[in-house]
Design a protein around this motif. Structure first.
Motif: not given
Length: 98
Positions: A4, A31, A33-34, A36, A64, A68, A88
């Protein structure tokens, strides 16, 4: 893009987790793509080493915070998964209160 976002720092407060504390958190699917990242540099030797997780946790550490997901440890493993076209990874996820 694989992640991300890419950062150089951790935006969340210090959590004080030890390796033993992390080991108590069961891994779950996350995932790529989630995520950072909290590191923007990569050691190519670490990425290509066959025994890169020999002395560490087999699962990346994700924090988390405020909705985010931050990849705190395991950048090499996450990137290796991306290079293998896996969307993933199994990671230990610590949820911090806002």
């Amino acid at each position: 893009m694989i992640f991300k976002a890419v950062r150089d720092t951790r935006p969340y407060p210090d959590h004080g987790q030890t390796m033993r504390d992390w080991a108590a958190i069961p891994p779950r699917m996350v995932r790529l793509e989630l995520l950072t990242t909290t590191k923007s540099t990569l050691d190519l030797h670490g990425l290509l080493a066959e025994d890169s997780t020999f002395y560490g946790d087999l699962f990346p550490h994700v924090v988390e915070w405020q909705g985010e997901f931050y990849l705190e440890d395991g950048l090499h493993r996450a990137l290796r998964a991306a290079l293998q076209q896996r969307p993933t990874i199994h990671a230990r996820v610590l949820t911090l209160p806002d």
